[in-house]
Write an enzyme that holds these catalytic residues in place. Sequence first.
Site, PDB file in Angstrom:
ATOM      1  N   TRP A  55       0.808  -1.221   0.000  1.00 33.97           N
ATOM      2  CA  TRP A  55       0.000   0.000   0.000  1.00 33.97           C
ATOM      3  C   TRP A  55       0.843   1.274   0.000  1.00 33.97           C
ATOM      4  O   TRP A  55       0.525   2.206   0.750  1.00 33.97           O
ATOM      5  CB  TRP A  55      -0.949   0.005   1.210  1.00 33.97           C
ATOM      6  N   ARG A  95     -33.648  19.378  -8.763  1.00 34.87           N
ATOM      7  CA  ARG A  95     -34.435  18.193  -9.120  1.00 34.87           C
ATOM      8  C   ARG A  95     -35.863  18.328  -8.590  1.00 34.87           C
ATOM      9  O   ARG A  95     -36.065  18.705  -7.436  1.00 34.87           O
ATOM     10  CB  ARG A  95     -33.773  16.960  -8.487  1.00 34.87           C
ATOM     11  N   HIS A 103     -29.471  11.954  -3.975  1.00 36.57           N
ATOM     12  CA  HIS A 103     -29.438  11.998  -5.443  1.00 36.57           C
ATOM     13  C   HIS A 103     -30.296  10.874  -6.040  1.00 36.57           C
ATOM     14  O   HIS A 103     -30.398  10.776  -7.276  1.00 36.57           O
ATOM     15  CB  HIS A 103     -28.016  11.808  -5.978  1.00 36.57           C
ATOM     16  N   GLY A 104     -30.841   9.968  -5.205  1.00 34.19           N
ATOM     17  CA  GLY A 104     -31.600   8.840  -5.738  1.00 34.19           C
ATOM     18  C   GLY A 104     -30.730   7.985  -6.644  1.00 34.19           C
ATOM     19  O   GLY A 104     -29.519   7.849  -6.424  1.00 34.19           O
ATOM     20  N   GLU A 156      -3.511   5.816   7.863  1.00 32.29           N
ATOM     21  CA  GLU A 156      -2.937   6.652   8.939  1.00 32.29           C
ATOM     22  C   GLU A 156      -3.544   6.336  10.294  1.00 32.29           C
ATOM     23  O   GLU A 156      -3.865   7.234  11.083  1.00 32.29           O
ATOM     24  CB  GLU A 156      -3.094   8.132   8.624  1.00 32.29           C
TER      25      GLU A 156
END
Length: 536
Positions: free
Chosen positions: A291, A420, A491-492, A516
């Site tokens: 990583w 919306r 936001h659906g 971390e």
Amino acid sequence: MVEPIPQKTSERALERVERILGRALAHASGRDIDDQQVGVARLADLATRAQAARDLLARSAEAGESEREQAAVFAGQVAADAEQLVRDHGPEHGLADEPADTALLAHVREALREDRVRALGLRAAERRGRNETPLDELLELTRASVREFGDSEIAPHAERIHRGDLLVPESLLEKMGALGYFGLSIPEQYGGAGMGNVAMVITTEELSRASLAAAGSLITRPEILAKALLAGGSEAQKQRWLPPIASGELMVGISVTEPDVGSDVARVACRAERATRDGVAGFEITGPKAWCTFAGRADILAVLCRTDPDPAKAARGLSLFIVPKERALGHAFECLQPGGGRLVGKADATPGYRGMHSFTLAFERWFVPADHVIGEEAGLGRGFYLQMGGFAAGRLQTAARATGLAQAALERTAEYVSDRRQFGRPLIDFQLTQYRLGWMATRVAAARAVTHAAAEAMDQDERAAAPRAAQAKLLACRIAVSVTQEGQLLHGGWGYAEEYPISRYVVDAQVLPIFEGVEPILQLKVVGRSLLPERP
Ligand SMILES: Cc1cc2nc3c(=O)[nH]c(=O)nc-3n(C[C@H](O)[C@H](O)[C@H](O)COP(=O)(O)OP(=O)(O)OC[C@H]3O[C@@H](n4cnc5c(N)ncnc54)[C@H](O)[C@@H]3O)c2cc1C
């Protein structure tokens, strides 16, 4: 219209929280944290939220009415959490005889009134989620210029980098370097801007608002290495490495984690053994690492290695190396040294946090000269402590990354629910949307307050304030996860579409509580330990 909550009332509620916490912590004292992990994690969380509530309250006194109301709502929620601790877990925390405070409960009900929270949601929608928290003049200028840079230079590329799993473009690194973003908290004498931690978190927040992976996170690695160098490097090392880190000439990777060693950093096994190559005394590094973000593009890696093979030495057997390597721009690379050293890297595919790639590495007799140990000879065996000091700064920066990402989610959601329409009305006309947006805005404000206050504390005394940075990371990262998910829900179905940035914010946020110091380790071994300092 709801009556605003006077600041004094919120302060009194937090005094009661302090009292409950104080008693519970006293009860936990004297026992090993590992014998009471669940309880300590609970107290670490409550103490962290209480800290954020105090920070938000202190900051909101100078701000507008909706900021003051956010602070009152957040403080009310923390007071409710403390009462719940007494009610649900009282005997476990030595609070069985703690009387209920009826006046406080009345305050909690008043603070958490749904119409109060809905008003905050409506206000957030009116502002389209924008962050206008007052700052002093210099910081205000910093925020405005980074925001402008983020909107014009980063945001247009963020989606393409994410979907194509691309590396951050060189042009962006160059521009960020020229603007001094990699050296904000490096002192001027070493080529940095010397602006301190507050400017660093404000810059990070705005960059992360534009893109967590392709901008805000680019300054994590230089920040961690710079802090380790400042704390433990020789003067010659500071002069050699800090200026090119600050200018962006040298990109940095941090390599601590190994495939079999994560949270238990003291057990790092990758070894560095004394060797001489071409007459130069140094060390050969051999072992796997995992990583390592940005390891391909990085010019130098800060690698934590075991220099003393005696297992009894544990953390005291570790040293921190600055390891130069060639740049590699793909998802896999192999670097070879003339004398036989080899370094192989392969990026692990991830659902988010794209733009830098995170690599599994294999070092085979990779040579570094002796003066690449941070602290040189005197630095041998000090690597663990230098790395941990670097992580404390990294955590503050990550709290700012989380705040910026949560802020982006708030803005996109405020815009979406205003524009919306369903059932013939904008979504924000519905009470439940107002309520949910109100909580999103309040949580983001709390993340920002705890982070900025920790940065100020770090500017006063970095060592003493390290637990504050850990608290900021703990809370802000959790808030980033919850706020991005809430934004996605509002936001659906479109929140699940790659076309809408909120879907990227959700996958990006999920990594924040992992690195971390994964959340349980922060709760127990950093925040918990700082609350119970005398405990093992
Ligand atoms: C995208 C990404 C980028 C990263 N970038 C870097 C990087 O650049 N450099 C780097 O060095 N590392 C990096 N990391 C690694 C990261 O720091 C580690 O994943 C993290 O420290 C946790 O270690 P681990 O994954 O081995 O989990 P583990 O340590 O195995 O922990 C897994 C879980 O076990 C539990 N656990 C472990 N120990 C305890 C305990 N004592 N008490 C209670 N519960 C416990 C916790 O629930 C924990 O969540 C990155 C990780 C990711 C995913």
